[in-house]
Design an enzyme around this catalytic site. Structure first.
Site, PDB file in Angstrom:
ATOM      1  N   ASP A 133       8.223  -6.198  -2.523  1.00 23.18           N
ATOM      2  CA  ASP A 133       7.167  -7.085  -3.207  1.00 23.18           C
ATOM      3  C   ASP A 133       7.498  -8.707  -3.220  1.00 23.18           C
ATOM      4  OD1 ASP A 133       5.640  -4.856  -3.749  1.00 23.18           O
ATOM      5  OD2 ASP A 133       6.794  -4.627  -5.592  1.00 23.18           O
ATOM      6  N   GLU A 209       3.600  -1.685   6.545  1.00 27.39           N
ATOM      7  CA  GLU A 209       3.833  -2.220   7.591  1.00 27.39           C
ATOM      8  C   GLU A 209       2.491  -2.050   8.779  1.00 27.39           C
ATOM      9  OE1 GLU A 209       7.271  -1.228   9.902  1.00 27.39           O
ATOM     10  OE2 GLU A 209       6.650  -2.395  11.672  1.00 27.39           O
TER      11      GLU A 209
HETATM   12  C1  LIG Z   1       5.024  -3.442  -0.793  1.00 34.65           C
HETATM   13  S1  LIG Z   1       5.570  -1.716  -1.323  1.00 34.65           S
HETATM   14  C2  LIG Z   1       6.111  -1.329   0.278  1.00 34.65           C
HETATM   15  C3  LIG Z   1       6.376   0.168   0.391  1.00 34.65           C
HETATM   16  C4  LIG Z   1       7.293   0.746   1.437  1.00 34.65           C
HETATM   17  N1  LIG Z   1       8.470   0.351   1.567  1.00 34.65           N
HETATM   18  C5  LIG Z   1       6.370   0.521   2.800  1.00 34.65           C
HETATM   19  O1  LIG Z   1       6.924  -0.474   3.374  1.00 34.65           O
HETATM   20  O2  LIG Z   1       5.426   0.782   2.876  1.00 34.65           O
HETATM   21  C6  LIG Z   1       7.101  -2.198  -2.454  1.00 34.65           C
HETATM   22  C7  LIG Z   1       7.642  -1.317  -3.160  1.00 34.65           C
HETATM   23  O3  LIG Z   1       8.714  -1.346  -3.794  1.00 34.65           O
HETATM   24  C8  LIG Z   1       8.627  -0.930  -5.043  1.00 34.65           C
HETATM   25  N2  LIG Z   1       9.657  -1.873  -5.676  1.00 34.65           N
HETATM   26  C9  LIG Z   1       9.301  -2.934  -6.062  1.00 34.65           C
HETATM   27  N3  LIG Z   1      10.298  -3.668  -6.844  1.00 34.65           N
HETATM   28  C10 LIG Z   1      11.314  -2.858  -7.019  1.00 34.65           C
HETATM   29  C11 LIG Z   1      12.442  -2.570  -7.484  1.00 34.65           C
HETATM   30  N4  LIG Z   1      13.084  -3.466  -8.076  1.00 34.65           N
HETATM   31  N5  LIG Z   1      13.200  -1.596  -7.519  1.00 34.65           N
HETATM   32  C12 LIG Z   1      12.853  -0.499  -6.877  1.00 34.65           C
HETATM   33  N6  LIG Z   1      11.593  -0.619  -6.167  1.00 34.65           N
HETATM   34  C13 LIG Z   1      10.773  -1.551  -6.231  1.00 34.65           C
HETATM   35  C14 LIG Z   1       7.158  -0.900  -5.347  1.00 34.65           C
HETATM   36  O4  LIG Z   1       6.954  -0.012  -6.484  1.00 34.65           O
HETATM   37  C15 LIG Z   1       6.699  -0.482  -4.100  1.00 34.65           C
HETATM   38  O5  LIG Z   1       6.490   0.973  -4.270  1.00 34.65           O
END
Ligand SMILES: C[S@@+](CC[C@H](N)C(=O)[O-])C[C@H]1O[C@@H](n2cnc3c(N)ncnc32)[C@H](O)[C@@H]1O
Length: 246
Positions: A133, A209
């Site tokens: 994020d 992506e």
């Molecule tokens: C923008 S999404 C991308 C999801 C996946 N990696 C993709 O590329 O399709 C970011 C993911 O990271 C998780 N996330 C954000 N901050 C995090 C943290 N500190 N620890 C673990 N997961 C986290 C969010 O809940 C979300 O599911």
């Protein structure tokens, strides 16, 4: 681990309470399912599995496409997914169970905490952080995952031969990621002299992506490995295992 009728997970529940992992360690948590997956009745580990366990972590797996594909492609590798969203972890647990993947474990926790309490130094072959994020508003920037302390902990958790993969579509975040990773004395840039590359041949695509590519956003792929002194003087911090366990 509680289950509700609405969210019933078929087969063995692949979510792991932090307390279980902390007590048993990943090898034992995985070993129990690996043995049943391989049909061993003697209690002996499947050939070569526990002697040479490869362990790969994906942080923020989201809808889980990438983790599912990796785990299906390499059934003898242990995959761990950490995701801060409980709903996403639960949905993913159902997908893992339906796909009958025995080599995946899911933890719902903040990666910043989990990386400190769940992994011994030099215990991971790879860490994937895909499209983390970006928190674009200035007042939220402190919530970004890629910061100095976290990156140092990730480097310690990686084996000397391990690799850290980070991807983002967000240009300001890419600049920050470059700054944090390139300044870390515990990491070395495998794309040097370039900070990142915008394409990686044969790389599997994640759910987000695909969206960013369809929108024509620029992509940034960072690849780092631990530096020779990454593990000097470092041990896993001795912190209580207080993360959310389900
Ligand atoms: C923008 S999404 C991308 C999801 C996946 N990696 C993709 O590329 O399709 C970011 C993911 O990271 C998780 N996330 C954000 N901050 C995090 C943290 N500190 N620890 C673990 N997961 C986290 C969010 O809940 C979300 O599911």
């Amino acid at each position: 681990m509680g289950r509700s009728l609405k969210y019933e997970i078929p087969g063995e529940d692949p979510r792991v309470p932090l307390s279980d992992v902390a007590e048993k360690g990943w090898t034992l948590v995985f070993a129990s399912t690996m043995k049943s997956a391989c049909g061993s009745r003697s209690g002996a580990p499947p050939d070569g599995l526990e002697q040479t366990p490869r362990r790969v972590l994906e942080i923020g797996f989201g809808r889980g496409e990438f983790l599912l594909a990796m785990a299906a492609r390499e059934p003898r590798v242990q995959f761990i997914g950490i995701e801060v969203s409980w709903k996403r972890t639960l949905k993913m647990a159902r997908k893992v169970a339906r796909a009958k993947l025995e080599n995946v474990r899911l933890v719902d926790d903040r990666a910043e905490h989990a990386i400190q309490v769940l992994f011994e130094p030099e215990s991971l072959d790879a860490i994937w952080i895909n499209f983390t994020d970006p928190w674009p508003k200035g007042r939220h920037a402190h919530r970004r995952l890629i910061r100095t302390g976290f990156v140092g902990d990730a480097a310690v958790a990686l084996k000397a031969s391990g690799t850290l993969f980070v991807a983002t579509d967000d240009v300001p975040y890419a600049l920050q990621i470059d700054e944090v990773l390139s300044r870390s004395p515990r990491l070395e840039n495998l794309n040097a002299p370039f900070p990142f590359v915008s394409e990686v041949a044969d790389r599997m695509r994640t759910g987000y992506e695909e969206q960013w590519r369809a929108e024509g956003r620029p992509l940034h792929f960072f690849t780092y490995r631990p530096s020779p002194n990454a593990h000097r003087g470092r041990t896993r911090p001795d912190r209580p295992c207080s993360g959310r366990a389900r």
